[in-house]
Write an enzyme that holds these catalytic residues in place. Structure first.
Site, PDB file in Angstrom:
ATOM      1  N   ARG A 104       0.847  -1.192   0.000  1.00  0.00           N
ATOM      2  CA  ARG A 104       0.000   0.000   0.000  1.00  0.00           C
ATOM      3  C   ARG A 104       0.873   1.228   0.000  1.00  0.00           C
ATOM      4  O   ARG A 104       1.692   1.416   0.899  1.00  0.00           O
ATOM      5  CB  ARG A 104      -0.870   0.044   1.264  1.00  0.00           C
ATOM      6  CG  ARG A 104      -1.913  -0.999   1.319  1.00  0.00           C
ATOM      7  CD  ARG A 104      -3.078  -0.585   2.179  1.00  0.00           C
ATOM      8  NE  ARG A 104      -2.766  -0.315   3.564  1.00  0.00           N
ATOM      9  CZ  ARG A 104      -3.675   0.091   4.449  1.00  0.00           C
ATOM     10  NH1 ARG A 104      -4.913   0.306   4.052  1.00  0.00           N
ATOM     11  NH2 ARG A 104      -3.354   0.301   5.687  1.00  0.00           N
ATOM     12  N   THR A 108      -1.263   7.425  -0.687  1.00  0.00           N
ATOM     13  CA  THR A 108      -2.504   7.298  -1.470  1.00  0.00           C
ATOM     14  C   THR A 108      -3.302   6.052  -1.082  1.00  0.00           C
ATOM     15  O   THR A 108      -4.474   5.942  -1.430  1.00  0.00           O
ATOM     16  CB  THR A 108      -2.168   7.180  -2.968  1.00  0.00           C
ATOM     17  OG1 THR A 108      -1.438   5.957  -3.160  1.00  0.00           O
ATOM     18  CG2 THR A 108      -1.333   8.353  -3.448  1.00  0.00           C
ATOM     19  N   ASP A 200      -1.633  -4.065  12.283  1.00  0.00           N
ATOM     20  CA  ASP A 200      -1.025  -4.464  11.017  1.00  0.00           C
ATOM     21  C   ASP A 200      -0.806  -5.976  11.023  1.00  0.00           C
ATOM     22  O   ASP A 200       0.026  -6.502  11.771  1.00  0.00           O
ATOM     23  CB  ASP A 200       0.317  -3.744  10.819  1.00  0.00           C
ATOM     24  CG  ASP A 200       0.871  -3.981   9.423  1.00  0.00           C
ATOM     25  OD1 ASP A 200       1.054  -3.012   8.682  1.00  0.00           O
ATOM     26  OD2 ASP A 200       1.116  -5.155   9.066  1.00  0.00           O
ATOM     27  N   ASP A 203       2.822  -7.213  10.270  1.00  0.00           N
ATOM     28  CA  ASP A 203       3.747  -6.982  11.394  1.00  0.00           C
ATOM     29  C   ASP A 203       3.474  -7.940  12.538  1.00  0.00           C
ATOM     30  O   ASP A 203       4.397  -8.452  13.173  1.00  0.00           O
ATOM     31  CB  ASP A 203       3.639  -5.532  11.882  1.00  0.00           C
ATOM     32  CG  ASP A 203       4.390  -4.567  10.984  1.00  0.00           C
ATOM     33  OD1 ASP A 203       5.337  -5.005  10.300  1.00  0.00           O
ATOM     34  OD2 ASP A 203       4.026  -3.371  10.960  1.00  0.00           O
TER      35      ASP A 203
END
Ligand code: URA
Length: 209
Positions: A104, A108, A200, A203
């Site tokens: 990602r 944006t 996340d 992660d």
């Protein structure tokens, strides 16, 4: 008809709650994702075709069901998709595997592809695309466009947690692709993270933060 299935099995929900907790360690998070993936895999493969074959049991002959040669391919969206892939392969060890590398763009939130490798005969296969977090939907939409371009026989999408925004974006582009998830959460925050979500997924799965 909605293409979204929320797998609300108590075991799935309990394991997901454990995964969401901030204090759940990496090894535990990884094990839970693998277990939930197996349970989601059970749901997503519910319509596999079977045929009757003749076998012999120790007690005598029997005509019994077997999978009728369906060729499956699991496509993992790197890197967090690999956490679901493991559990799916526990259930369907003979499935072929593809990988799509998407990250990602932090500003944006667009999906940028950096890797693509799928079986050559993917056009003869039913494909299950896996990625834990359906957030903005950008990666999911892009991944499924890539698989469609290779003319897979059918496509299903499996995630762990979905945001309403991601589901809407996905369904707008791919109304023909069923989504299976363990939870439909409240919303996205300003950084594109699912609320309440679990943080996340990559992660937490690999212990990189
Ligand atoms: N990706 C993640 O890993 N978590 C989110 O909440 C959203 C996207």
């Amino acid at each position: 008809m909605s293409t979204l299935t929320v797998v609300d099995h108590p075991l799935v929900q309990h394991k997901l709650t454990l995964m969401r907790r901030t204090d759940t360690p990496t090894a535990e998070f990884r094990r839970l994702l693998r277990e939930i993936a197996l349970l989601l895999g059970y749901e997503v493969t519910r319509d596999l075709a079977t045929e009757l074959i003749d076998i012999v049991t120790p007690v005598g002959p029997a005509r019994v069901p077997t999978l009728s040669g369906k060729k499956l391919c699991i496509v993992s969206v790197l890197r967090a998709g690999n956490g679901i892939l493991e559990g799916m392969l526990d259930l369907i060890p003979s499935a072929r595997v593809g990988h799509i590398g998407l990250y990602r763009d932090p500003t944006t939130l667009e999906a940028i592809e950096y890797y693509f490798k799928v079986p050559e005969d993917i056009s003869e296969r039913d494909v299950i695309v896996v990625d834990p977090m359906l957030a903005t939907g950008n990666s999911a939409v892009a991944a499924v466009h890539r698989i469609k371009a290779r003319e897979a026989k059918s496509i299903k999408y499996v995630c762990l947690v979905a945001a309403p925004e991601g589901v809407a974006a996905f369904q707008a582009d791919h109304p023909d692709v069923p989504i299976f998830t363990a939870a439909l959460d409240q919303k996205l925050n300003d950084h594109g993270y699912i609320v309440p979500g679990l943080g996340d997924a990559g992660d937490r799965l690999f212990g990189t933060k």
